[in-house]
Write a protein that holds these residues in place. Structure first.
Motif, PDB file in Angstrom:
ATOM      1  N   ILE A  46       0.841  -1.198   0.000  1.00 22.20           N
ATOM      2  CA  ILE A  46       0.000   0.000   0.000  1.00 22.20           C
ATOM      3  C   ILE A  46       0.873   1.243   0.000  1.00 22.20           C
ATOM      4  CG2 ILE A  46      -1.843   1.220   1.215  1.00 22.20           C
ATOM      5  CD1 ILE A  46      -1.954  -1.839   2.618  1.00 22.20           C
ATOM      6  N   GLN A  47       0.685   2.072  -1.017  1.00 23.85           N
ATOM      7  CA  GLN A  47       1.396   3.340  -1.103  1.00 23.85           C
ATOM      8  C   GLN A  47       0.468   4.507  -0.797  1.00 23.85           C
ATOM      9  OE1 GLN A  47       1.406   1.083  -3.796  1.00 23.85           O
ATOM     10  NE2 GLN A  47       3.357   0.194  -3.234  1.00 23.85           N
ATOM     11  N   GLY A  48      -0.820   4.288  -0.840  1.00 23.06           N
ATOM     12  CA  GLY A  48      -1.816   5.339  -0.619  1.00 23.06           C
ATOM     13  C   GLY A  48      -2.355   5.329   0.799  1.00 23.06           C
ATOM     14  N   HIS A  49      -3.531   5.874   0.959  1.00 25.08           N
ATOM     15  CA  HIS A  49      -4.139   5.993   2.290  1.00 25.08           C
ATOM     16  C   HIS A  49      -4.751   4.672   2.732  1.00 25.08           C
ATOM     17  CE1 HIS A  49      -5.653   8.096   5.744  1.00 25.08           C
ATOM     18  NE2 HIS A  49      -6.843   7.561   5.541  1.00 25.08           N
ATOM     19  N   TRP A  50      -4.618   4.377   4.011  1.00 25.41           N
ATOM     20  CA  TRP A  50      -5.227   3.195   4.620  1.00 25.41           C
ATOM     21  C   TRP A  50      -5.682   3.549   6.028  1.00 25.41           C
ATOM     22  CZ3 TRP A  50      -2.898   1.720   9.133  1.00 25.41           C
ATOM     23  CH2 TRP A  50      -1.566   2.102   9.315  1.00 25.41           C
ATOM     24  N   GLU A  51      -6.631   2.762   6.523  1.00 21.76           N
ATOM     25  CA  GLU A  51      -7.145   2.935   7.877  1.00 21.76           C
ATOM     26  C   GLU A  51      -7.377   1.568   8.503  1.00 21.76           C
ATOM     27  OE1 GLU A  51      -9.918   6.907   7.084  1.00 21.76           O
ATOM     28  OE2 GLU A  51     -10.873   4.983   7.509  1.00 21.76           O
ATOM     29  N   LEU A  52      -7.122   1.468   9.803  1.00 21.28           N
ATOM     30  CA  LEU A  52      -7.501   0.302  10.585  1.00 21.28           C
ATOM     31  C   LEU A  52      -8.567   0.754  11.564  1.00 21.28           C
ATOM     32  CD1 LEU A  52      -7.139  -2.674  11.436  1.00 21.28           C
ATOM     33  CD2 LEU A  52      -5.457  -1.855  13.116  1.00 21.28           C
ATOM     34  N   ARG A  53      -9.724   0.111  11.500  1.00 23.41           N
ATOM     35  CA  ARG A  53     -10.847   0.473  12.368  1.00 23.41           C
ATOM     36  C   ARG A  53     -11.142  -0.654  13.348  1.00 23.41           C
ATOM     37  NH1 ARG A  53     -13.142   5.233  11.719  1.00 23.41           N
ATOM     38  NH2 ARG A  53     -12.498   6.359   9.863  1.00 23.41           N
ATOM     39  N   HIS A  54     -11.393  -0.266  14.580  1.00 24.33           N
ATOM     40  CA  HIS A  54     -11.785  -1.177  15.650  1.00 24.33           C
ATOM     41  C   HIS A  54     -13.144  -1.773  15.287  1.00 24.33           C
ATOM     42  CE1 HIS A  54     -13.224  -2.313  19.681  1.00 24.33           C
ATOM     43  NE2 HIS A  54     -11.930  -2.424  19.983  1.00 24.33           N
ATOM     44  N   PRO A  55     -13.515  -2.937  15.845  1.00 20.98           N
ATOM     45  CA  PRO A  55     -14.841  -3.488  15.563  1.00 20.98           C
ATOM     46  C   PRO A  55     -15.994  -2.521  15.856  1.00 20.98           C
ATOM     47  CG  PRO A  55     -13.482  -5.157  16.590  1.00 20.98           C
ATOM     48  CD  PRO A  55     -12.697  -3.870  16.623  1.00 20.98           C
ATOM     49  N   ASP A  56     -15.784  -1.567  16.778  1.00 20.29           N
ATOM     50  CA  ASP A  56     -16.843  -0.581  17.072  1.00 20.29           C
ATOM     51  C   ASP A  56     -16.861   0.578  16.074  1.00 20.29           C
ATOM     52  OD1 ASP A  56     -14.812   1.224  17.796  1.00 20.29           O
ATOM     53  OD2 ASP A  56     -15.250   1.121  19.940  1.00 20.29           O
ATOM     54  N   GLY A  57     -15.941   0.561  15.095  1.00 22.25           N
ATOM     55  CA  GLY A  57     -15.895   1.594  14.067  1.00 22.25           C
ATOM     56  C   GLY A  57     -14.910   2.711  14.328  1.00 22.25           C
ATOM     57  N   SER A  58     -14.369   2.788  15.528  1.00 20.49           N
ATOM     58  CA  SER A  58     -13.422   3.871  15.835  1.00 20.49           C
ATOM     59  C   SER A  58     -12.104   3.656  15.089  1.00 20.49           C
ATOM     60  CB  SER A  58     -13.192   3.972  17.342  1.00 20.49           C
ATOM     61  OG  SER A  58     -12.613   2.777  17.835  1.00 20.49           O
ATOM     62  N   LEU A  59     -11.457   4.761  14.753  1.00 22.97           N
ATOM     63  CA  LEU A  59     -10.192   4.733  14.020  1.00 22.97           C
ATOM     64  C   LEU A  59      -9.052   4.380  14.966  1.00 22.97           C
ATOM     65  CD1 LEU A  59      -8.801   5.299  11.284  1.00 22.97           C
ATOM     66  CD2 LEU A  59      -8.526   7.667  12.052  1.00 22.97           C
ATOM     67  N   LEU A  60      -8.314   3.303  14.664  1.00 22.94           N
ATOM     68  CA  LEU A  60      -7.180   2.875  15.483  1.00 22.94           C
ATOM     69  C   LEU A  60      -5.845   3.320  14.907  1.00 22.94           C
ATOM     70  CD1 LEU A  60      -8.135  -0.805  16.339  1.00 22.94           C
ATOM     71  CD2 LEU A  60      -8.061   1.138  17.897  1.00 22.94           C
ATOM     72  N   ASP A  61      -5.747   3.321  13.593  1.00 15.66           N
ATOM     73  CA  ASP A  61      -4.481   3.619  12.930  1.00 15.66           C
ATOM     74  C   ASP A  61      -4.794   4.044  11.502  1.00 15.66           C
ATOM     75  OD1 ASP A  61      -1.733   3.828  12.531  1.00 15.66           O
ATOM     76  OD2 ASP A  61      -1.315   1.732  13.002  1.00 15.66           O
TER      77      ASP A  61
END
Length: 127
Positions: A46-61
């Motif tokens: 991945i060279q572009g934007h990425w997100e890791l979301r918690h099971p509750d939907g909150s942004l983790l990383d």
């Protein structure tokens, strides 16, 4: 069908099925790239934007400049199998892990490659 070579926008037929059921067993962090390696399936660079979301939907990383990053939290899905995937063409795709964590990869550039898939035994796909 997706063919090897550069394309723009996440295609509806992005071949993510090979990752389902496989653990994320290695994460490689580079200056301009994050690599996810899945034993027995392949890897995603991945060279572009990425997100890791918690099971509750909150942004983790998420992708951000190293100068402002306090810590990575992507390790929370290390050794966790991919349960399913979702494709939101032409914007993004999501890997949903068995824990409920959601890893979202965006195609956020019409000019540069945002990500690539290297699937064992298949041609690479560049988006």
């Amino acid at each position: 069908m997706v063919h090897a070579g550069a394309m723009y926008g996440v295609p509806v037929d992005l071949p993510l099925e090979p990752f389902v059921g496989h653990d994320l067993n290695q994460i490689a962090i580079g200056r301009f790239q994050l690599q996810l390696h899945f034993a027995g399936a392949g890897s995603i660079s991945i060279q572009g934007h990425w997100e890791l979301r918690h099971p509750d939907g909150s942004l983790l990383d998420q992708a951000e400049d190293h100068a402002v990053r306090a810590a990575y939290r992507i390790h929370q899905v290390l050794d966790v199998p991919v349960d399913r995937y979702e494709i939101d063409p032409p914007r993004s795709f999501t890997l949903v892990f068995a824990t409920g964590h959601r890893f979202v990869v965006f195609d956020d550039s019409a000019q540069y490659e945002s990500f690539s898939l290297q699937i064992d035994g298949a041609p690479s796909v560049f988006v």
